[in-house]
Design an enzyme around this catalytic site. Structure first.
Site, PDB file in Angstrom:
ATOM      1  N   ALA A  38       0.865  -1.187   0.000  1.00 27.25           N
ATOM      2  CA  ALA A  38       0.000   0.000   0.000  1.00 27.25           C
ATOM      3  C   ALA A  38       0.905   1.241   0.000  1.00 27.25           C
ATOM      4  O   ALA A  38       0.794   2.122   0.864  1.00 27.25           O
ATOM      5  CB  ALA A  38      -0.970  -0.009   1.175  1.00 27.25           C
ATOM      6  N   HIS A  84       6.921   5.983   1.398  1.00 25.21           N
ATOM      7  CA  HIS A  84       7.717   4.807   1.051  1.00 25.21           C
ATOM      8  C   HIS A  84       8.642   5.125  -0.126  1.00 25.21           C
ATOM      9  O   HIS A  84       9.808   4.730  -0.142  1.00 25.21           O
ATOM     10  CB  HIS A  84       6.820   3.646   0.589  1.00 25.21           C
ATOM     11  CG  HIS A  84       5.956   3.054   1.651  1.00 25.21           C
ATOM     12  ND1 HIS A  84       4.586   3.146   1.625  1.00 25.21           N
ATOM     13  CD2 HIS A  84       6.273   2.343   2.756  1.00 25.21           C
ATOM     14  CE1 HIS A  84       4.094   2.508   2.666  1.00 25.21           C
ATOM     15  NE2 HIS A  84       5.085   2.021   3.373  1.00 25.21           N
TER      16      HIS A  84
END
Ligand code: PAF
Length: 279
Positions: A32, A37
């Site tokens: 996700a 990230h």
């Protein structure tokens, strides 16, 4: 982008690439993926010759089965985001690959780091994190591994694990990335409606206020104000605590690096954030 689901394939790739001992950057994730990230991946790509991202929703770190079931899974989108930024290799192992039948769990004493805050409210959580991260480190053998500071306690626990096991990997912590309204980026935000996202910005706004109050009030008083502000904003506070940046123990007097840690629910979505409020 190479996508590996078995340890053998990943190791063959790394061995074939790594005759000249290239540096390996590693970004473990549960998928996700969001810009936070991607920032870890970019940082790793800047600092290392090879970068491996892993996506594995680790069941052993969820103490609540409902939370595990509801954890967002967006593999196709994750793959296209990683391709777009030029990531070269992704490791998406199965549960059996990570925890084979003969797997013997690691037990290391990290107390009290793993007993306060998340450790207290999510029993067994850090044992799960330590086991999966160590297992992934054994598989990838990274030079550097990248984690977000949003998971402030997780970073402290992983650094302590590295010391306890005498690992050579460098643990790199990257600043929290926020939406323009201040909401800390998190995979769980996918479960919030637009109005809930707006409502949840109260956490960031209250943390900013806490930082301003730190020179006037005691840590305990600031915790009270933080709790009150977040509750008034319509969220349910699970805990608010101002801790020492290394020991993670609540502080009575202001100390450099003091960090306010917050967990609050917006509906049934558990949101975690923190900010250094005294430096
Ligand atoms: O921060 C996370 O997403 C997870 O805790 C991690 C480090 C990937 C371990 O499962």
């Amino acid at each position: 982008m190479h996508i590996f689901s078995t340890i053998t394939d990943l190791r063959n790739y790394l061995n074939s690439q790594n005759n000249s001992r290239k540096s390996i950057g590693f970004v473990p994730t549960m998928g996700a993926l969001h810009e936070g990230h991607l920032m870890l991946v970019s940082e790793s790509m800047n600092e290392n010759e090879l970068t491996i991202v892993s996506i594995f929703v680790n069941p052993t770190q969820f103490n609540n089965p409902d939370d595990l079931n509801k954890y967002p899974r967006t593999l196709e989108k994750d793959i296209s985001l990683l391709k777009k930024i030029g990531c070269t290799a992704l490791f998406c192992p199965s549960n059996d690959e990570i925890y084979p039948k003969n797997y013997s769990p690691l037990h290391i004493d990290l107390s009290p780091l793993d007993e306060v805050m998340e450790g207290k409210h999510r029993p067994g959580h850090f044992n799960g994190v330590v086991n999966v991260v160590n297992r992934l480190f054994e598989i990838v053998r990274p030079t550097r591994a990248y984690f977000g500071k949003k998971d402030f306690q997780q970073v402290a626990v992983i650094k302590a694990m590295k010391e306890a096991l005498n690992l050579s990997v460098e643990v790199v912590a990257i600043d929290t990335l926020r939406e323009s309204n201040g909401l800390a980026m998190s995979s769980r935000n996918l479960r919030l409606s637009e109005s809930e996202k707006e409502k949840s910005t109260i956490i960031y706004k209250s943390l900013v206020k806490a930082k301003k109050l730190a020179t006037e009030k005691s840590p305990r008083e600031v915790e009270k104000t933080l709790t009150q502000l977040i509750e008034e904003g319509g969220l349910n506070v699970e805990y608010v605590t101002i801790v020492h940046p290394v020991s993670l123990m609540p502080i009575e007097k202001w100390e450099k690096g003091a960090t306010a840690c917050v967990v609050a629910y917006c509906g049934d979505v558990r949101l975690l954030d923190n900010m250094e409020v005294y430096n």
